[in-house]
Design an enzyme around this catalytic site. Sequence first.
Site, PDB file in Angstrom:
ATOM      1  CD  GLU A 174       6.834  76.296  66.469  1.00  0.00           C
ATOM      2  OE1 GLU A 174       5.758  76.646  66.978  1.00  0.00           O
ATOM      3  OE2 GLU A 174       7.098  76.443  65.259  1.00  0.00           O
ATOM      4  CD  GLU A 293       6.982  73.126  62.540  1.00  0.00           C
ATOM      5  OE1 GLU A 293       6.188  74.077  62.385  1.00  0.00           O
ATOM      6  OE2 GLU A 293       7.006  72.408  63.557  1.00  0.00           O
TER       7      GLU A 293
HETATM    8  O1  AHR Z   1       3.072  73.376  61.190  1.00  0.00           O
HETATM    9  C1  AHR Z   1       2.018  73.860  61.992  1.00  0.00           C
HETATM   10  C2  AHR Z   1       2.478  74.325  63.370  1.00  0.00           C
HETATM   11  O2  AHR Z   1       3.315  75.430  63.187  1.00  0.00           O
HETATM   12  C3  AHR Z   1       3.323  73.342  64.142  1.00  0.00           C
HETATM   13  O3  AHR Z   1       2.566  72.496  64.938  1.00  0.00           O
HETATM   14  C4  AHR Z   1       4.149  74.225  65.005  1.00  0.00           C
HETATM   15  O4  AHR Z   1       5.384  73.642  65.335  1.00  0.00           O
HETATM   16  C5  AHR Z   1       4.270  75.520  64.225  1.00  0.00           C
HETATM   17  O5  AHR Z   1       3.999  76.626  65.006  1.00  0.00           O
END
Ligand code: AHR
Length: 495
Positions: A174, A293
């Site tokens: 990110e 994610e």
């Molecule tokens: O999954 C939780 C958080 O969400 C992670 O650390 C991040 O990559 C995302 O914003």
Amino acid sequence: MEKLYLMFPEELGKIAPEVYGHFSEHIGGVIYDGIWVGKDSAVENVHGFRKFLIDKFAAIHPPVLRWPGGCFAETYDWRDGIGKERPVRPNWWTRNDNRYESNEVGTHEFMDFCELVGTKPYVAANLTSVTPLHVRDWIDYCNSPEGTTSYAKERAENGHPAPFDVKYWGIGNENWGGGGNMTPEYYAMEYRRFSALADNLPGDKVLIACGPNAADYGWTKGFMESMANSEKHMQGLSLHYYCAFAGNPVAFSRDEWYQQLQQALWMEDILKRHWSIIEGYGMQAWSKLVIDEWGCWHPDGSGPSKGYNLFEQQSTMRDAMVTALTLNIFNNHCDKIMMANVAQLVNNLHALFLAGGENCIVTPTYHVFDMYKGHQGATAIRTAVKRQKVAFTDKQGREAGIDNLSVSASYKDGTATITIANLSAEDDSSLLLTPIGQQLCDAAKMQILAEEDYHAHNTFEEPERVLLKTQTVDLREEIVIPRAGMVSIEAKIRE
Ligand code: AHR
């Protein structure tokens, strides 16, 4: 009753097993008291890891596990997590009243956990706060053959002479946000430096670049523009998409049931549009999407720790439905996706497990991964069915509608797997499986996940409130997909 056509001659591609991947970050209660209880714990454990979780997790055949973050990755120094003396560091991402990282679980422990559950590691390396050499050193430590480099020798001194052979390496997380607030162009320049050095070691490696957040097509375009013609150092582009709040995680309304599913269905549009940008730069041959994610993100506080563990939430049949339809989307777009990792494994967001002290339970989402495991490594085929629109009011108060059915099908080793989710909260659906180009045996195994009340979920007090049921069905007859429920059918293909 409608016919569900299974079009065997129309193959969509191979579903990479890694599409059924997972994620375990040093955040909230994922690692500590989630998977790790410590070797001296009264909780039954293997080398410090919860035995119940190891056994249950192994049973769904996890292909790959991402670690150590997420956001945590961007402040992580891998050297803190090896050897006997482990420093304690600040970790903003952990418990609400204890923002420290003990580093009890580091590289060796994580690799051990992967081995215990039979999964491959996917290591997310820091790009924001270290140098390219730091990442190269970690790869050297993990992968250099026994007795070669000084790092290989240090690995042996720390108890593991053989290389860990880590294939998947994420370069940053990110970086458009917590990972340095970079522009796509700036990140591309950083990525070029880091990936060039990461690739400067022998061995089978897949390097994954930080891709966009949800529908941020500008990131993909800006990054691709700067990366065009540099196929050598990038095999995957990550994409993060969480479907955000739609009411209370356990006490949502009928409209909120559909609002959550509508947001989850946007995954299809999002991945298609990012893919078209990748194709626009001619990079589809070597750079696939890695959706590392994904899941529902509800307001905090509904999990057993009542808000103590950051981002811990309960998971109901609504979360199971999001899982089912998302995995169907991935199967149907398997030509574009190299890997996906649901966030996260335990005690965090769209979890498969909830754990604390002596308690450890599976969520309805766990059962969906169990039902879908036949798709791993299978060839996806096109399906067709007449769908009904279900009407509801969306988050903006407008009249909206979504299709009642989500379907995917695949075959492998003479067996077809068909997964069908009925998104309607009101009406059951009856379908007759109609194979084209192959014949299926009449008797098939069907697993069903469905509850009278779609708010149903498991708790420490009632750990088996939501259970998977199995029955044998005759495919010459219609099958019923209960409202707000899902089924998985495993049918032998006639020779
Ligand atoms: O999954 C939780 C958080 O969400 C992670 O650390 C991040 O990559 C995302 O914003």
